[in-house]
Design an enzyme around this catalytic site. Structure first.
Site, short mmCIF file in Angstrom:
data_model
loop_
_atom_site.label_atom_id
_atom_site.label_comp_id
_atom_site.label_asym_id
_atom_site.label_seq_id
_atom_site.Cartn_x
_atom_site.Cartn_y
_atom_site.Cartn_z
N GLU A 260 61.63 -5.03 -6.34
CA GLU A 260 62.94 -4.86 -6.96
C GLU A 260 64.07 -5.03 -5.91
O GLU A 260 65.09 -5.64 -6.19
CB GLU A 260 63.00 -3.48 -7.62
N TYR B 162 75.16 0.42 -8.91
CA TYR B 162 74.00 1.13 -8.35
C TYR B 162 73.97 0.94 -6.83
O TYR B 162 73.90 1.91 -6.07
CB TYR B 162 72.70 0.61 -8.97
N GLU C 2 68.86 12.88 -10.70
CA GLU C 2 69.30 11.50 -10.87
C GLU C 2 70.07 11.05 -9.64
O GLU C 2 70.95 11.77 -9.14
CB GLU C 2 70.18 11.43 -12.12
N HIS C 3 69.74 9.87 -9.14
CA HIS C 3 70.35 9.29 -7.94
C HIS C 3 70.08 10.16 -6.70
O HIS C 3 70.88 10.17 -5.76
CB HIS C 3 71.85 9.05 -8.14
N SER D 256 61.77 -0.03 -17.88
CA SER D 256 60.88 -1.12 -18.28
C SER D 256 60.51 -1.96 -17.05
O SER D 256 59.39 -2.48 -16.96
CB SER D 256 61.54 -1.99 -19.34
N ASP E 178 60.93 5.60 -10.15
CA ASP E 178 60.41 4.96 -11.37
C ASP E 178 59.00 4.45 -11.15
O ASP E 178 58.11 4.64 -11.99
CB ASP E 178 61.31 3.79 -11.78
C1 GLA Z 1 67.13 3.87 -11.48
C2 GLA Z 1 66.39 3.61 -10.17
C3 GLA Z 1 65.74 4.90 -9.65
C4 GLA Z 1 66.74 6.04 -9.60
C5 GLA Z 1 67.50 6.14 -10.91
C6 GLA Z 1 68.62 7.15 -10.84
O1 GLA Z 1 66.24 4.20 -12.49
O2 GLA Z 1 65.41 2.63 -10.33
O3 GLA Z 1 65.17 4.66 -8.39
O4 GLA Z 1 67.60 5.91 -8.51
O5 GLA Z 1 68.07 4.91 -11.31
O6 GLA Z 1 68.10 8.41 -10.65
#
Ligand code: GLA
Length: 373
Positions: free
Chosen positions: A145, A207, A19-20, A112, A157
């Site tokens: 995005e 974020y 994650e991240h 989504s 994603d």
């Molecule tokens: C969101 C972002 C992804 C990723 C996650 C965290 O979903 O769209 O690119 O950075 O957060 O892992």
């Protein structure tokens, strides 16, 4: 005769771990799921007028292909952003009408948004025979995005939504975009997502801030290690050199990313070895790091993870996705799932006043054309 209409689908995603890490050029381990956006698109014969309806909301957007600009906010920007990014790649499109509908929970951390972006990008590529590769479509969806929605997301994603394969997770190297599928064989265990049904407004501002904090860390590290371009290039021992020369917060952010990358690689080893307990313990470590070092969790997510500790039938649990709400991902023994949910849901409701929604997701294929009857 050019194609006149098409129906496509593109799914949401889960992320086992990592994650991240994506926007730090690191590793992720996502998979596409059985929740998706379905988009139907058809040529309307006009050179540039387009009309698209969000079926879930019953709202319609009219726009011209020659003046695609971001609006103040809303789902419209996902559509406009994708069209714009495809145009930047030289796509020649004509007027089209369409609608889309989805069952990926909004704000649930199952992406989504990527599911919508990828459905549109994939669908327009097919409808107008644009000849763009999946990698180009993935990047266009990601840039939509960035440039129209304002979130500087990584590529995970969109990649998972486009490239997912049934019953397999994807180890993606977000630097090279090399990827490898791993069968997700959990034996007596299964995945359970628990949706907090909260989506804190901090999500988008924090974020982008995390991304900037990682860059700040890299700038410090580069003074000693000029070859470092992203946190991907940093090991924990290199990072420890900077404990006293970086603000504490920035150091903690870097430590999350560097250790999380390591955990992704360990997770693939655990999967290959069929060691679900080991995989689960990596999930717990990931949550701890996201909660304390990266500070992207929230009380609702922490509560749900805490509810699993000490339960023998749970291998692991952590927050999933960007954070500040959405779901936890849990790996637990199949036969205890029902009892676990029945036990936690009332406690969650009593504590936070929200329903808890369980999802027993399955892993499915990524974007594709939906066969028409
Ligand atoms: C969101 C972002 C992804 C990723 C996650 C965290 O979903 O769209 O690119 O950075 O957060 O892992």
């Amino acid at each position: 005769m050019p194609r006149q209409s098409i129906t496509v689908q593109s799914p949401g995603r889960i992320n086992i771990i990592g994650e991240h890490t994506d926007y730090n050029d690191g590793f992720v381990l996502p998979a596409a799921i059985d929740k998706k956006t379905v988009a139907s698109l058809h040529r309307n014969g006009h050179p540039s007028a387009c009309r698209i309806t969000a079926g879930n909301l019953n709202e319609t957007l009219n726009f011209g292909l020659n003046q695609v600009k971001p609006l103040a906010g809303g789902w419209q920007n996902y559509v406009l952003g994708v069209v714009h990014e495809l145009q930047k790649l030289g796509a020649q499109m004509q007027g089209f009408d369409g609608s889309f509908k989805g069952d990926v929970p909004i704000g649930g951390g199952m992406s989504s948004s990527a599911s919508l972006e990828c459905a549109l990008a994939f669908g327009l590529n097919e409808l107008f025979d644009l000849g763009l590769s999946k990698t180009q479509l993935i990047k266009a969806a990601q840039l939509a995005e960035h440039n129209f929605v304002g979130i500087k997301c990584g590529i995970m994603d969109q990649f998972a939504s486009m490239m997912g394969q049934k019953n397999r997770v994807i180890l993606l190297d977000c630097r090279s975009l090399e990827y490898r599928y791993f069968p997700l064989e959990l034996g007596d265990y299964q995945l359970l997502l628990l949706n907090t049904n909260v989506s804190h407004s901090l999500a988008s501002s924090e974020y982008n801030r995390r991304r900037a904090e990682c860059e700040e860390g890299v700038a410090v590290i580069q003074k000693k290690y000029p070859e470092v371009a992203y946190l991907r290039d940093v090991s924990l021992s290199m990072l420890s050199d900077f404990q006293n020369s970086m603000p504490e917060t920035i150091y903690a952010r870097c430590r999350h990313v560097v250790s999380e990358n390591q955990r992704v690689l360990e997770a693939t080893q655990a999967l290959t070895a069929g060691d679900i307990r080991k995989l689960g313990s990596l999930l717990y470590q990931s949550h701890h790091s996201l909660q304390h070092d990266y500070a992207v969790s929230c009380p609702e997510l922490d509560f749900l993870v805490d509810q699993t500790t000490g339960l023998d039938f749970v291998a692991g649990s952590r927050m999933m996705g960007g954070g500040f709400g959405g779901c936890t991902i849990n790996i637990l023994e199949k036969k205890y799932c029902g009892q676990f949910v029945d036990n936690v849901a009332p406690k969650y409701r009593q504590r936070f006043g929200y329903d808890l929604t369980p999802y027993f997701v399955s892993i499915e294929d990524g974007a594709g054309v939906v066969a028409q009857p």
